[in-house]
Design an enzyme around this catalytic site. Structure first.
Site, short mmCIF file in Angstrom:
data_model
loop_
_atom_site.label_atom_id
_atom_site.label_comp_id
_atom_site.label_asym_id
_atom_site.label_seq_id
_atom_site.Cartn_x
_atom_site.Cartn_y
_atom_site.Cartn_z
N TRP A 41 0.83 -1.22 0.00
CA TRP A 41 0.00 0.00 0.00
C TRP A 41 0.86 1.26 0.00
O TRP A 41 1.84 1.34 0.74
CB TRP A 41 -0.86 -0.01 1.27
CG TRP A 41 -1.42 1.32 1.63
CD1 TRP A 41 -0.80 2.32 2.33
CD2 TRP A 41 -2.73 1.82 1.32
NE1 TRP A 41 -1.64 3.41 2.46
CE2 TRP A 41 -2.83 3.12 1.86
CE3 TRP A 41 -3.83 1.28 0.63
CZ2 TRP A 41 -3.99 3.89 1.74
CZ3 TRP A 41 -4.97 2.05 0.52
CH2 TRP A 41 -5.05 3.34 1.06
N ASP A 44 0.30 9.17 0.76
CA ASP A 44 0.94 10.46 0.44
C ASP A 44 2.39 10.41 -0.07
O ASP A 44 3.21 9.71 0.50
CB ASP A 44 1.02 11.35 1.68
CG ASP A 44 -0.24 11.38 2.49
OD1 ASP A 44 -1.25 10.84 2.03
OD2 ASP A 44 -0.19 11.93 3.59
N SER A 107 3.41 11.30 7.43
CA SER A 107 3.93 12.16 6.35
C SER A 107 4.86 13.27 6.83
O SER A 107 4.78 13.73 7.97
CB SER A 107 2.76 12.79 5.60
OG SER A 107 2.21 11.81 4.76
N ARG A 167 0.07 17.14 12.56
CA ARG A 167 0.92 16.29 11.71
C ARG A 167 1.29 16.93 10.38
O ARG A 167 0.76 17.96 9.98
CB ARG A 167 0.22 14.95 11.45
CG ARG A 167 -1.15 15.03 10.81
CD ARG A 167 -1.69 13.62 10.58
NE ARG A 167 -3.04 13.62 10.02
CZ ARG A 167 -4.14 13.56 10.73
NH1 ARG A 167 -4.10 13.50 12.04
NH2 ARG A 167 -5.32 13.57 10.12
N ASP A 168 2.22 16.24 9.68
CA ASP A 168 2.61 16.51 8.30
C ASP A 168 3.47 17.77 8.15
O ASP A 168 3.08 18.73 7.45
CB ASP A 168 1.38 16.58 7.38
CG ASP A 168 0.47 15.36 7.52
OD1 ASP A 168 0.97 14.32 7.99
OD2 ASP A 168 -0.72 15.45 7.20
N GLU A 221 -4.72 18.37 6.31
CA GLU A 221 -3.64 17.40 6.18
C GLU A 221 -2.66 17.92 5.13
O GLU A 221 -3.03 18.61 4.18
CB GLU A 221 -4.20 16.05 5.77
CG GLU A 221 -5.13 15.47 6.83
CD GLU A 221 -5.43 13.98 6.64
OE1 GLU A 221 -5.13 13.20 7.55
OE2 GLU A 221 -5.96 13.62 5.59
C1 FRU Z 1 -3.00 12.15 4.54
C2 FRU Z 1 -2.60 11.44 5.82
C3 FRU Z 1 -1.65 12.33 6.62
C4 FRU Z 1 -0.90 11.33 7.46
C5 FRU Z 1 -0.80 10.13 6.54
C6 FRU Z 1 -0.85 8.80 7.23
O1 FRU Z 1 -3.41 11.31 3.52
O2 FRU Z 1 -3.75 11.10 6.56
O3 FRU Z 1 -2.28 13.35 7.35
O4 FRU Z 1 0.35 11.81 7.86
O5 FRU Z 1 -1.85 10.25 5.60
O6 FRU Z 1 -0.54 7.76 6.35
#
Ligand code: FRU
Length: 494
Positions: A41, A44, A107, A167-168, A221
């Site tokens: 799988w 991002d 991410s 996050r991110d 996100e």
């Molecule tokens: C976005 C997300 C991010 C997170 C990641 C987890 O698609 O939900 O916010 O870091 O995917 O896989």
């Protein structure tokens, strides 16, 4: 010790990939030229960077099976963003701050600092206190083997921001300071938080770069912030904003105050399969974005992640797109010019008159192809133009350009016996003499660009090899097309 643990987890994942990759490779729904992983799988794009003469794509990755779980960072390099060499995984969960079985290394982004390649990512754990997200750092001398910083996490959620909505991190450098924008939520409204640092390790809060007042959901996100011409662009993927899933804002930014005044808003892609794009700068100065061609279960149009898990994989990326600033500060998203290097056989035609009788168009092999044309709006009196893609075996996907309603639709309800839904956007036709269309088709993805790449639809369809006809017809009058060209696109994975 912990360094060894990550290494062990990477080797374990790598053995799994090696054992399965030759079987997965033969999957019938695999792409011909869009980016994908060898097995398992992906979601991002992470850490996109041009580093030491190569394009590096890192990616959210579960190498074990075709569903989201236990996030690693995959890694691949390329000279043209079309042909890929897979490298060892860059990150695997291994620490108390990133080892939750339904979490991992979420991410983030990459930047060169101090002669090393730095990655900044979100560690996700539950540590007995719920789903906790913190910002963490890893680095590498050779750009291949990474080590997590011993002082991780380098940043925890500020007061008022729930720890599962932080996050991110996306990092960039301006003059001698590093800046980072991070997705967050406060009082159920989304925020992009701005931080700064001198050394990539110690971060201070600078400002709230932008926030939702409800219109753009409760969480952003993968926010990304970058200069374009004399403007700045903030992109994010909002949760809780209906079908608006990839928003951009354009405005002015002041490094003294950390203030971003935006005056233009738009949608990068109206299709159901474009999410979490990340940007980076190519060596020739182009600003390029790459999105994940899929959707999450919380989106209104979501049905499932698609049938490819049966082949041991799931997920691929939309074609990298160059972002261009228009005079009115709206944005264009143009497929990278490198696409031209994989054109095989093709043809051009100056004009085509389209009536209500279906015309077959020779668009490559009908599966992996590119097709461009313009509609002469002054000579067109049809109410609608219908572009039929991946037709055969009683199935088809249809792009409808409705000149009366001024709307564009992509209907995949009859496309493969599985996919559902009709994506929709407004076509701005007033005072226009022509409307340009650019279609990229691959085994299980259609990307349709219109109106100078400002109005785009990415839709996954899981059509078989027998669905390889392309047709066009008009309803309620005639349509005049011009400057047509079509090409078969080469296989990049064999
Ligand atoms: C976005 C997300 C991010 C997170 C990641 C987890 O698609 O939900 O916010 O870091 O995917 O896989």
């Amino acid at each position: 010790m912990s360094r060894e643990l990550m290494q062990q987890n990477i080797l374990k994942a790598q053995a799994e990939i090696d054992a399965k990759k030759d079987i997965v490779k033969n999957g019938k729904m695999r792409q011909h030229y869009h980016f994908m992983a060898q097995t398992g799988w992906i979601n991002d794009p992470n850490g996109l960077i041009y580093y030491k003469g190569k394009y590096h794509f890192f990616f959210q990755y579960n190498p074990y099976y075709g569903f989201w779980d236990y996030m690693h960072w995959g890694h691949a390099v390329s000279d043209d963003m079309l042909h890929w060499e897979y490298l060892p995984l860059a990150l695997a969960p291994s620490e108390t701050y990133d080892n939750h079985l339904r979490g991992g290394c979420f991410s983030g982004s990459a930047i060169e600092h101090d002669g090393k390649l730095f990655l900044m990512f979100t560690g996700t754990t539950n540590n007995g206190e719920g789903f906790e997200q913190t910002q963490c750092v890893a680095y590498s001398e050779d750009g291949i083997h990474f080590e997590k910083y011993e002082g991780n996490p380098v940043l925890t959620a500020p007061e008022g921001v729930p720890t599962d909505f932080f996050r991110d991190p996306k990092v960039w450098k301006h003059e001698d300071t590093y800046y980072m924008v991070c997705g967050a939520s406060k009082n159920h409204k989304a925020q992009a938080l701005l931080y700064r640092s001198k050394d990539m390790l110690h971060w201070e809060f600078f400002n709230v770069l932008a926030e939702s007042r409800g219109e753009w959901g409760y969480m952003w996100e993968c926010p990304d912030f970058y200069p374009l011409g004399d403007k700045y662009v903030l992109m994010f993927s909002p949760m809780g904003a209906g079908e608006r899933t990839v928003v951009y804002l354009v405005g002015d930014f002041d490094y003294q105050t950390g203030k971003f005044d935006y005056h233009v808003t738009g949608e990068i892609d109206w299709g159901f399969d474009y999410y979490a794009p990340q940007s980076f700068e190519a060596p020739d100065g182009r600003r390029i974005i790459v999105g994940w061609a899929n959707a999450w279960d919380w989106m209104p149009f979501w049905k499932d992640w698609g049938p490819t898990y049966r082949e041991g994989w799931c997920g691929f990326y939309n074609i990298p797109r160059e972002v261009r600033l228009m005079e009115d500060s709206t944005l264009q998203f143009v497929p990278i010019k490198e696409i031209e290097t994989i054109r095989k056989s093709g043809w051009q035609q100056e004009q085509l008159l389209v009536s209500d009788e279906k015309q077959i168009v020779e668009a490559g092999n009908g599966i992996s192809f590119e097709w461009k044309f313009k509609i002469d709006l002054e000579k067109t009196d049809a109410k609608q133009l219908k572009i039929v893609l991946r037709s055969g075996e009683g199935k088809q996907a249809v792009c409808i350009l409705d000149f009366v309603e001024s709307k564009m639709f992509v209907d995949r309800n009859d496309s493969d016996g599985w996919s559902k839904g009709v994506s929709e956007s407004i076509l701005y036709l007033q005072n226009k003499k022509e409307l340009d269309i650019h279609i990229l088709s691959d085994q299980s993805l259609l990307e349709i660009f219109s109106d100078q790449y400002s109005n785009n639809h990415s839709m996954n369809i899981y059509a078989g090899y027998g669905q390889n006809q392309t047709c066009i017809y008009a309803c309620g009058g005639k349509a005049v097309l011009k400057d047509m060209e079509a090409y078969e696109l080469m296989e990049c994975y064999r």
